[in-house]
Motif scaffolding. Sequence first.
Motif, PDB file in Angstrom:
ATOM      1  N   UNK A   1      97.053 146.231 -30.200  1.00 48.42           N
ATOM      2  CA  UNK A   1      96.633 146.341 -31.381  1.00 48.42           C
ATOM      3  C   UNK A   1      97.249 145.215 -32.049  1.00 48.42           C
ATOM      4  N   UNK A   2      96.253 144.386 -32.688  1.00 52.37           N
ATOM      5  CA  UNK A   2      96.597 143.320 -33.580  1.00 52.37           C
ATOM      6  C   UNK A   2      96.510 143.636 -34.990  1.00 52.37           C
ATOM      7  N   UNK A   3      97.765 143.042 -35.896  1.00 55.50           N
ATOM      8  CA  UNK A   3      97.609 143.473 -37.308  1.00 55.50           C
ATOM      9  C   UNK A   3      96.857 142.381 -37.906  1.00 55.50           C
ATOM     10  N   UNK A   4      95.785 142.983 -38.774  1.00 57.80           N
ATOM     11  CA  UNK A   4      94.802 142.037 -39.254  1.00 57.80           C
ATOM     12  C   UNK A   4      95.352 141.065 -40.195  1.00 57.80           C
ATOM     13  N   UNK A   5      96.711 141.258 -40.674  1.00 57.84           N
ATOM     14  CA  UNK A   5      97.018 139.998 -41.472  1.00 57.84           C
ATOM     15  C   UNK A   5      97.791 138.894 -40.899  1.00 57.84           C
ATOM     16  N   UNK A   6      97.928 139.082 -39.560  1.00 57.60           N
ATOM     17  CA  UNK A   6      98.835 138.098 -38.834  1.00 57.60           C
ATOM     18  C   UNK A   6      97.762 137.065 -38.101  1.00 57.60           C
TER      19      UNK A   6
ATOM     20  N   UNK B   1     100.968 135.349 -27.493  1.00 58.17           N
ATOM     21  CA  UNK B   1     100.954 133.854 -28.225  1.00 58.17           C
ATOM     22  C   UNK B   1     100.132 132.821 -27.632  1.00 58.17           C
ATOM     23  N   UNK B   2     100.259 132.842 -26.373  1.00 54.35           N
ATOM     24  CA  UNK B   2      99.432 131.964 -25.545  1.00 54.35           C
ATOM     25  C   UNK B   2      97.976 132.078 -25.702  1.00 54.35           C
ATOM     26  N   UNK B   3      97.464 133.549 -25.693  1.00 50.73           N
ATOM     27  CA  UNK B   3      95.746 133.672 -25.654  1.00 50.73           C
ATOM     28  C   UNK B   3      95.191 133.461 -27.239  1.00 50.73           C
ATOM     29  N   UNK B   4      96.165 133.652 -28.128  1.00 54.98           N
ATOM     30  CA  UNK B   4      95.801 133.818 -29.578  1.00 54.98           C
ATOM     31  C   UNK B   4      96.326 132.638 -30.307  1.00 54.98           C
TER      32      UNK B   4
ATOM     33  N   UNK C   1      95.573 129.853 -31.615  1.00 57.83           N
ATOM     34  CA  UNK C   1      94.728 129.041 -32.431  1.00 57.83           C
ATOM     35  C   UNK C   1      94.418 129.919 -33.604  1.00 57.83           C
ATOM     36  N   UNK C   2      94.718 131.317 -33.465  1.00 57.15           N
ATOM     37  CA  UNK C   2      94.403 132.161 -34.483  1.00 57.15           C
ATOM     38  C   UNK C   2      95.522 132.800 -35.452  1.00 57.15           C
ATOM     39  N   UNK C   3      96.421 132.358 -35.204  1.00 56.90           N
ATOM     40  CA  UNK C   3      97.796 132.959 -35.980  1.00 56.90           C
ATOM     41  C   UNK C   3      97.583 132.439 -37.269  1.00 56.90           C
ATOM     42  N   UNK C   4      97.792 133.421 -38.257  1.00 54.76           N
ATOM     43  CA  UNK C   4      98.113 132.942 -39.600  1.00 54.76           C
ATOM     44  C   UNK C   4      99.341 132.394 -39.798  1.00 54.76           C
TER      45      UNK C   4
ATOM     46  N   UNK D   1      93.454 135.532 -37.340  1.00 47.96           N
ATOM     47  CA  UNK D   1      92.277 135.227 -37.930  1.00 47.96           C
ATOM     48  C   UNK D   1      91.330 136.083 -36.765  1.00 47.96           C
ATOM     49  N   UNK D   2      90.180 136.610 -37.538  1.00 51.72           N
ATOM     50  CA  UNK D   2      89.293 137.248 -36.470  1.00 51.72           C
ATOM     51  C   UNK D   2      88.606 136.161 -35.316  1.00 51.72           C
ATOM     52  N   UNK D   3      88.419 136.521 -34.374  1.00 48.85           N
ATOM     53  CA  UNK D   3      87.804 135.897 -33.519  1.00 48.85           C
ATOM     54  C   UNK D   3      87.039 136.309 -32.364  1.00 48.85           C
ATOM     55  N   UNK D   4      85.942 135.738 -31.989  1.00 48.80           N
ATOM     56  CA  UNK D   4      85.046 136.417 -31.132  1.00 48.80           C
ATOM     57  C   UNK D   4      85.839 137.208 -29.759  1.00 48.80           C
ATOM     58  N   UNK D   5      86.869 136.811 -29.416  1.00 48.78           N
ATOM     59  CA  UNK D   5      87.431 137.314 -28.209  1.00 48.78           C
ATOM     60  C   UNK D   5      88.217 138.638 -28.367  1.00 48.78           C
ATOM     61  N   UNK D   6      88.287 139.019 -29.492  1.00 47.63           N
ATOM     62  CA  UNK D   6      89.276 140.362 -29.882  1.00 47.63           C
ATOM     63  C   UNK D   6      88.199 141.396 -30.350  1.00 47.63           C
TER      64      UNK D   6
END
Length: 229
Positions: free
Chosen positions: A113-118, A221-224, A226-229, A120-125
């Motif tokens: 589960x990904x914390x929504x404040x850490x 970290x590798x998968x996501x 580009x979407x890290x806040x 960015x929303x993206x189509x892969x999740x």
Amino acid sequence: MNDLNEQQVADYLSRHPDFFNRHPTLLDKLKFSEAHKGVLSLVEVQLERQRRHIRELESELDKFARLANKEPDIFLGLMPLQQKLSAAENFSRGLQKLNQWATEFELQQAKILLFNDRWQKNPDVAPQYWLDRNAFEWLRLERFGLRRFYLGELSNREKSLIFLPQELPVGSVACCQLGNRNGHQPDALLLFAAHDTRRFHNSQDTAFLKHLADIVELHLQRWLAPYKN
């Protein structure tokens, strides 16, 4: 006709990765700005991302080399998982591999589960893999305290926060906060669920789980990235 928003453009390009092959002249017009490097071309940005990926892989290999030397039994136990996750190119595929590995050990399921404040929303999740930090805080205080792990049973209220109705019943869980080193808030929650209430309990040794979580964290970290806040 309304202008497209950024998310719609991003979703379109994700669905059509060959777009720039059909429109190569657009590449010459694209520029990216970084505070410490100034304006970069798309090729320069791609090369930098490849370098970053290589550094991440080197870090991953170094971690495994140290684990092989210090704790060979754990290293051998985690090698199949490492191979599965290395072959996964994105979050959704990685989650499938992780869950497949967990069911081989007769666990009910594994999930992240990904914390929504850490992030960015993206189509892969998918929506069910997002977790509101404020909603989680009371569970963290109740079960984790200052610890990274919690192993044991959960109340029905706690289960409803982190599991879908179709994933129940859950007997016991092993939960790990990912990315919460050096006083930082966690980026994600790693979960393993079992039907048996005795499968996970708070007196268990967490050495294997610690190294497992480190591996999952590296790939997350590798998968996501580009979407890290």
